[in-house]
Design a protein around this motif. Structure first.
Motif, mmCIF file in Angstrom:
data_model
loop_
_atom_site.group_PDB
_atom_site.id
_atom_site.type_symbol
_atom_site.label_atom_id
_atom_site.label_comp_id
_atom_site.label_asym_id
_atom_site.label_seq_id
_atom_site.Cartn_x
_atom_site.Cartn_y
_atom_site.Cartn_z
ATOM 1 N N LEU A 243 0.840 -1.202 0.000
ATOM 2 C CA LEU A 243 0.000 0.000 0.000
ATOM 3 C C LEU A 243 0.875 1.253 0.000
ATOM 4 C CD1 LEU A 243 -2.758 1.412 0.270
ATOM 5 C CD2 LEU A 243 -2.560 1.142 2.754
ATOM 6 N N ARG A 244 1.928 1.217 0.804
ATOM 7 C CA ARG A 244 2.861 2.344 0.867
ATOM 8 C C ARG A 244 3.484 2.583 -0.513
ATOM 9 N NH1 ARG A 244 8.255 3.072 2.673
ATOM 10 N NH2 ARG A 244 8.504 0.824 2.568
ATOM 11 N N LEU A 245 3.919 1.497 -1.176
ATOM 12 C CA LEU A 245 4.540 1.630 -2.495
ATOM 13 C C LEU A 245 3.536 2.129 -3.527
ATOM 14 C CD1 LEU A 245 6.834 -1.544 -2.615
ATOM 15 C CD2 LEU A 245 7.490 0.808 -2.152
ATOM 16 N N LEU B 111 0.847 3.971 -3.030
ATOM 17 C CA LEU B 111 0.553 5.393 -2.807
ATOM 18 C C LEU B 111 1.752 6.258 -3.205
ATOM 19 C CD1 LEU B 111 -1.427 5.185 0.564
ATOM 20 C CD2 LEU B 111 -2.331 5.501 -1.740
#
Lengths: 213, 213
Positions: free
Chosen positions: A31-33, A35
């Motif tokens: 999810l971090r990547l 976003l």
């Protein structure tokens, strides 16, 4: 509506699913990547995706050693200044890169593409073993070339699978009169005896080498 | 030829470069991921690349709250069962997802898309602050709606940038008669006093709440 099992966008969900399929990347990291990618300029993201696609679609494997290559024969196999009568047998592309980085080896390689592992269902025919045996036979048949001038070096992992694979290959080439060796195992340079595992320490005593000050 | 500054394939090098541009992914990790992708079925790699491209190309942002969305208005803003007179102001998409996951909030959101940071060159005009002020004005102007029925909750980080951003927005909406609050800060539930930082502990004493057993 909560996001426990749901994402604010199907596109985000698909991207997170795809990214989290990479080894060592969990749902949170994915999810971090995702976003992060969303905030990058569009052309950067396109470049990222196309670099990945082109790697998978266009990379070639050397017809001699199975190393990944931009051409039919890799840069090592086509380098005439290297010793083509010494073949170092490794499991993967990464192993070749690691050994090359040492700058200590001037022979050529053979990439097996894996290791014999009954548990994971990988047998000899899934690897490039028959091509290796063919290469060794071809070298032995070369005129003016004593079989003992040819050396096969096993640089495989030290576990059961690695030893099984080495032994399987050894049985197929041992009748050809070539020299067969294995990389040295022992304590790492600079290692403390105190922290060495018993198997390594035991073997490094049995396989001790002459002291040459 | 050694691989210290060189890869066995230009395609591999390009892919490693692209992958290592992701946050928290170094050259070694990128190489591992690239070699992993190389071993996957072609359609999986294509699916991966296209999921990333489609996320960047096709995702929309809610015209109300700037949350990412598949449509023009996100699923939260278009949910009539939610309290549209309470707006929680957050920095990022991820913050909305975190708060939604608590299941404790029934209002709507406003995603700023960042936080005021002179060091990183992010000013108020780079964020969705003017749209937020517009939304608040529209709500206040609604007939039969007392301004004090409207609440703006700041759920921003507790550092200088977060407090600066909250204060900047507060100055623009404080004259409208709406209620403005900020998420509670204090020791986490289950936290030991012993391990709490002094600032948090100090504030949690000053901001103590009535004991209701």
């Amino acid at each position: 509506m909560a996001y426990k099992d749901k994402y604010p966008s199907v596109l985000l969900e698909d991207a997170v699913e795809a990214i989290s399929s990479l080894p060592g990347v969990g749902k949170k990291g994915a999810l971090r990547l995702a976003l992060h990618l969303l905030k990058q300029p569009q052309e950067n993201v396109h470049h990222f995706a196309s670099a990945v696609n082109r790697l998978r679609d266009e990379v070639k494997y050397c017809r001699e050693c199975s190393m990944i290559s931009d051409g039919d024969v890799c840069s090592i196999c086509s380098d005439r200044s290297r010793d083509h009568r010494t073949i170092c047998v490794v499991e993967s592309v990464r192993d070749v890169m690691s050994i090359e980085n040492t700058g200590q080896y001037r022979g050529v390689y053979h990439v097996l593409g894996g290791i014999i592992s009954p548990i994971e269902g990988i047998g000899p025919s899934d690897l490039t073993i028959s091509r290796l045996v063919e290469r060794v036979r071809d070298m032995v048949d070369l005129e003016g070339n004593a079989p003992s001038d040819v050396e096969i070096i096993f640089a495989l992992s030290g576990d059961v699978e690695g030893e099984t694979t080495a032994f399987y290959i050894y049985r197929q080439i041992s009748g050809l009169g070539v020299r067969v060796s294995s990389i040295a195992r022992g304590l790492g340079f600079g290692d403390d005896l105190e922290y060495a595992d018993e198997l390594t320490l035991g073997r490094s005593i049995v396989n001790r080498q002459e002291f040459r000050p």
